[in-house]
Design a protein around this motif. Sequence first.
Motif, PDB file in Angstrom:
ATOM      1  N   ASP A 180       0.810  -1.219   0.000  1.00  0.00           N
ATOM      2  CA  ASP A 180       0.000   0.000   0.000  1.00  0.00           C
ATOM      3  C   ASP A 180       0.845   1.271   0.000  1.00  0.00           C
ATOM      4  OD1 ASP A 180      -2.745  -1.091   0.221  1.00  0.00           O
ATOM      5  OD2 ASP A 180      -1.963  -1.935   2.088  1.00  0.00           O
ATOM      6  N   VAL A 181       2.141   1.141   0.168  1.00  0.00           N
ATOM      7  CA  VAL A 181       3.023   2.303   0.262  1.00  0.00           C
ATOM      8  C   VAL A 181       3.242   2.888  -1.134  1.00  0.00           C
ATOM      9  CG1 VAL A 181       5.319   3.115   0.916  1.00  0.00           C
ATOM     10  CG2 VAL A 181       4.141   1.404   2.322  1.00  0.00           C
ATOM     11  N   VAL A 182       2.898   4.176  -1.303  1.00  0.00           N
ATOM     12  CA  VAL A 182       3.089   4.836  -2.599  1.00  0.00           C
ATOM     13  C   VAL A 182       4.381   5.642  -2.638  1.00  0.00           C
ATOM     14  CG1 VAL A 182       0.618   4.923  -3.045  1.00  0.00           C
ATOM     15  CG2 VAL A 182       1.713   6.868  -1.920  1.00  0.00           C
ATOM     16  N   TRP A 183       4.937   5.942  -1.487  1.00  0.00           N
ATOM     17  CA  TRP A 183       6.191   6.687  -1.418  1.00  0.00           C
ATOM     18  C   TRP A 183       6.761   6.527  -0.017  1.00  0.00           C
ATOM     19  CZ3 TRP A 183       7.110  12.289   0.195  1.00  0.00           C
ATOM     20  CH2 TRP A 183       8.414  12.697  -0.131  1.00  0.00           C
ATOM     21  N   SER A 184       8.055   6.609   0.097  1.00  0.00           N
ATOM     22  CA  SER A 184       8.701   6.612   1.410  1.00  0.00           C
ATOM     23  C   SER A 184       9.899   7.534   1.354  1.00  0.00           C
ATOM     24  CB  SER A 184       9.148   5.198   1.802  1.00  0.00           C
ATOM     25  OG  SER A 184      10.137   4.721   0.899  1.00  0.00           O
ATOM     26  N   PHE A 185      10.325   8.005   2.509  1.00  0.00           N
ATOM     27  CA  PHE A 185      11.532   8.818   2.580  1.00  0.00           C
ATOM     28  C   PHE A 185      12.199   8.609   3.929  1.00  0.00           C
ATOM     29  CE2 PHE A 185       7.988  11.536   3.868  1.00  0.00           C
ATOM     30  CZ  PHE A 185       8.429  12.142   5.030  1.00  0.00           C
ATOM     31  N   SER A 186      13.498   8.806   3.941  1.00  0.00           N
ATOM     32  CA  SER A 186      14.298   8.596   5.147  1.00  0.00           C
ATOM     33  C   SER A 186      15.334   9.699   5.266  1.00  0.00           C
ATOM     34  CB  SER A 186      15.020   7.239   5.094  1.00  0.00           C
ATOM     35  OG  SER A 186      14.117   6.174   4.920  1.00  0.00           O
ATOM     36  N   GLY A 187      15.754   9.961   6.488  1.00  0.00           N
ATOM     37  CA  GLY A 187      16.803  10.935   6.731  1.00  0.00           C
ATOM     38  C   GLY A 187      17.588  10.570   7.973  1.00  0.00           C
ATOM     39  N   LEU A 188      18.776  11.138   8.060  1.00  0.00           N
ATOM     40  CA  LEU A 188      19.620  10.941   9.234  1.00  0.00           C
ATOM     41  C   LEU A 188      19.556  12.167  10.118  1.00  0.00           C
ATOM     42  CD1 LEU A 188      22.855   9.316   7.758  1.00  0.00           C
ATOM     43  CD2 LEU A 188      20.991   8.190   8.988  1.00  0.00           C
ATOM     44  N   ARG A 189      19.238  11.965  11.388  1.00  0.00           N
ATOM     45  CA  ARG A 189      19.234  13.062  12.347  1.00  0.00           C
ATOM     46  C   ARG A 189      20.592  13.101  13.044  1.00  0.00           C
ATOM     47  NH1 ARG A 189      14.452  10.036  14.174  1.00  0.00           N
ATOM     48  NH2 ARG A 189      12.675  10.702  12.924  1.00  0.00           N
ATOM     49  N   PRO A 190      21.288  14.219  12.974  1.00  0.00           N
ATOM     50  CA  PRO A 190      22.598  14.325  13.627  1.00  0.00           C
ATOM     51  C   PRO A 190      22.443  14.768  15.076  1.00  0.00           C
ATOM     52  CG  PRO A 190      22.204  16.285  12.328  1.00  0.00           C
ATOM     53  CD  PRO A 190      20.971  15.422  12.171  1.00  0.00           C
ATOM     54  N   LEU A 191      22.084  13.852  15.955  1.00  0.00           N
ATOM     55  CA  LEU A 191      21.794  14.199  17.336  1.00  0.00           C
ATOM     56  C   LEU A 191      23.075  14.305  18.156  1.00  0.00           C
ATOM     57  CD1 LEU A 191      18.692  11.881  17.885  1.00  0.00           C
ATOM     58  CD2 LEU A 191      18.780  14.225  16.993  1.00  0.00           C
ATOM     59  N   TYR A 192      23.005  15.101  19.197  1.00  0.00           N
ATOM     60  CA  TYR A 192      24.163  15.279  20.076  1.00  0.00           C
ATOM     61  C   TYR A 192      24.330  14.042  20.949  1.00  0.00           C
ATOM     62  CZ  TYR A 192      27.415  17.310  23.433  1.00  0.00           C
ATOM     63  OH  TYR A 192      28.512  17.560  24.210  1.00  0.00           O
ATOM     64  N   ASP A 193      25.504  13.460  20.921  1.00  0.00           N
ATOM     65  CA  ASP A 193      25.782  12.232  21.668  1.00  0.00           C
ATOM     66  C   ASP A 193      26.328  12.592  23.041  1.00  0.00           C
ATOM     67  OD1 ASP A 193      26.281   9.732  22.546  1.00  0.00           O
ATOM     68  OD2 ASP A 193      27.731   9.194  20.987  1.00  0.00           O
ATOM     69  N   ASP A 194      25.470  12.450  24.049  1.00  0.00           N
ATOM     70  CA  ASP A 194      25.896  12.750  25.420  1.00  0.00           C
ATOM     71  C   ASP A 194      26.329  11.500  26.172  1.00  0.00           C
ATOM     72  OD1 ASP A 194      23.495  11.488  25.732  1.00  0.00           O
ATOM     73  OD2 ASP A 194      22.456  13.193  26.654  1.00  0.00           O
ATOM     74  N   ASP A 195      26.403  10.367  25.439  1.00  0.00           N
ATOM     75  CA  ASP A 195      26.843   9.089  26.024  1.00  0.00           C
ATOM     76  C   ASP A 195      25.903   8.586  27.116  1.00  0.00           C
ATOM     77  OD1 ASP A 195      29.190   8.858  24.461  1.00  0.00           O
ATOM     78  OD2 ASP A 195      30.238  10.236  25.800  1.00  0.00           O
ATOM     79  N   ALA A 196      24.709   9.158  27.202  1.00  0.00           N
ATOM     80  CA  ALA A 196      23.811   8.775  28.289  1.00  0.00           C
ATOM     81  C   ALA A 196      22.666   7.895  27.816  1.00  0.00           C
ATOM     82  CB  ALA A 196      23.250  10.023  28.975  1.00  0.00           C
ATOM     83  N   ALA A 197      22.159   8.140  26.615  1.00  0.00           N
ATOM     84  CA  ALA A 197      20.966   7.431  26.159  1.00  0.00           C
ATOM     85  C   ALA A 197      21.323   6.043  25.638  1.00  0.00           C
ATOM     86  CB  ALA A 197      20.272   8.231  25.060  1.00  0.00           C
ATOM     87  N   ALA A 198      20.574   5.047  26.071  1.00  0.00           N
ATOM     88  CA  ALA A 198      20.858   3.674  25.666  1.00  0.00           C
ATOM     89  C   ALA A 198      20.257   3.350  24.305  1.00  0.00           C
ATOM     90  CB  ALA A 198      20.308   2.708  26.711  1.00  0.00           C
ATOM     91  N   ASN A 199      19.146   4.016  23.915  1.00  0.00           N
ATOM     92  CA  ASN A 199      18.532   3.714  22.628  1.00  0.00           C
ATOM     93  C   ASN A 199      18.294   4.991  21.843  1.00  0.00           C
ATOM     94  OD1 ASN A 199      15.591   4.673  23.039  1.00  0.00           O
ATOM     95  ND2 ASN A 199      15.952   3.374  24.830  1.00  0.00           N
ATOM     96  N   ALA A 200      18.055   4.819  20.552  1.00  0.00           N
ATOM     97  CA  ALA A 200      17.965   5.959  19.646  1.00  0.00           C
ATOM     98  C   ALA A 200      16.809   6.891  19.998  1.00  0.00           C
ATOM     99  CB  ALA A 200      17.815   5.462  18.210  1.00  0.00           C
TER     100      ALA A 200
END
Length: 505
Positions: free
Chosen positions: A312-332
Motif C-alpha cells: 500500500d506504500v506509494v512513497w517513502s523517505f528517510s533521513g539521518l538526524r545528527p543528534l548530540y551524543d551525550d553518552d547517556a541514552a541507551a537507545n535511539a
Amino acid sequence: MSDPFDLLVIGGGINGAGIARDAAGRGLRVLLCERGDLAEHTSSASTKLIHGGLRYLEQYEFRLVREALAERERLMRLAPHIVWPLRFVLPYDAGLRPAWMLRLGLFLYDHLTRLKTLPGSTSLRLDRDAAGAPLQKRLTRGFAYSDCWVEDSRLVVLNALDAAERGAQIRTRTTVESARRDEGAWTVTLYDSDKRRRESVRARVVVNAAGPWVGETLLRTLSVEARPKVRLVKGSHIVVRRLYEGDQAYILQQPDRRIVFAIPYERDFTLIGTTDVAHEGGPGPVVISAQETRYLCACINRSFERQIGPDDVVWSFSGLRPLYDDDAAANASAVTRDYVLELDTDGPPVLSVFGGKITTYRRLAEHALDRLGPHLPGLKPAWTGTAPLPGGDMDGADFERFLARLVAERPFLPAATARRLARAYGTRLEHLLGDARALSDLGETFGGDLSAREVDYLVRHEWARTPDDILWRRSKLGLRSGRADVARLGRALANPSADPGAQRP
C-alpha cells in the motif's frame, strides 16, 4: 582574492539557512555553501511538524518543550502560509501509558508557555466522536490537543531566500573542499559542481551546520582535532492513500513505548512515521528498510480498522538526524533532540551545530549569533522574532482571508491549484503569476498543475535545478507526476534559455 566574508556557513539545511538569514539581517557579509540542493537531506525528511514534542516530557526535556511551544506560536504568525494548526487525536490504549500520565502530560503541554492561541487539550469519547470512526472499536477513550504542520523544505528555502535578499550569497551545488586557519581568518577552497570550477575565499568565522556531516566536516575539512559528539539516527516515513476522512492527525502509542503519527498529507494521502533506528554507518543518503516499512504498517494496524501492508506504500523517505551524543541514552529514541553549539577558538572561530529540531531553528540561529558576537564586532541585535518569512506578510497572518482574495482576483485558477500555490508562495505568488489572466498564460504543464511559469520562478528565485528539486522539495507534486511528466520537466530544465544563475526576485 576579494575581501573576506564575515561568516561562512557550511550546510543548506534548516539550521544553516536560519543562521545565514539571521546573520545577513544583522549586517554581516555571509556566504552559505551547500554541496547539494537546499534541504536535500535531513531537513526534507522530517515528520513536518512544528510542535513542542509531547513525548519529550517523559525525558524531562522541559526547557526544550517550553522553547519549542513558544516558537510554534511565533512561526504561525511569521509564516502562516507554510505553518498551520493541526488537531491531534491520542487514543488511550490500555496496557500502555496510564490515562493519568497522558492527562498530566497534556496539562503540562497546555501550560508550559504563556503564549497560547491554539485550543487546549480535551478528553474524547472515541466511541461517540467522529474522530474515533477510523479506529478499532476497542479504543473508546482518548484525548485531543493542538500542534502545527510545516512545509519543511519550503521553510528552508524561504530562510535562504530572505538571507539572499538581505545580501547573503547562497551557493548550492558548492562543496567546501578544504579550509585552513591562516593569518587571522579561514582560507577556504570551494568547488562549484554546476560551473565545474574551484575558487578560494576568506572568512573570519565558519559555522559548521553540515547536519549528518558535522563530525566529518569538523575533522576532515576544517582539521579541528576534537571528538565529534554526533549520533546518527535514521528516521523513515511511509505515505499511503488516504486512510480516513477528516483533517485530524493521530498520535499512536506503541508497545515499545515509541509513538507514531498518522497525518493527512497532500489532500489524498496519509503520512505515517517515524522510525528511530541507530545508524552505524557514515553520513550519506539512506532509504527505508523492509523492516521499518513493516513496523510502520504494524503500528497503523494496531489502531485502525483499515489494515495496510507494504504494497500500500506509494512513497517513502528517510533521513539521518545528527543528534548530540551525550553518552547517556541507551537507545535511539531516548537521545536528546535539543541542540548543542560547540565553539572552537584555537585560531579563527568555528561554531559546530549538533542536534536540533525544525521547530526551534530560529532560536538556535539566535543563540549561534550570540555565541559568535564577541568575534564579530558591530553585530546588530537579534531581529527574526518579528520579521515574517517571504510570503508570510499577510494581513493578520490570516491565510484563509488571503486565499479568498486570491480566488476573487484570479478566478481562472482551479480551487485546488489556488490553495496549493497560496500555501507554497503566500504573498510572493504575485511574483509568480505576474500578468496571467488565464491558465494558458502560465504555459506548458508538467503533470498535475505544475506550470512552466512556476518552474521558471523556482529556477530563477529558489535555486531549483533538477526535477527532484521541484517535485519533491519545492513541492510534493512528485506524488502526482508520471514518468513522462518527469522526463519532460527534465528536458525543460536542461533548456539553456532558462537562467539558473539568478538567485533573487
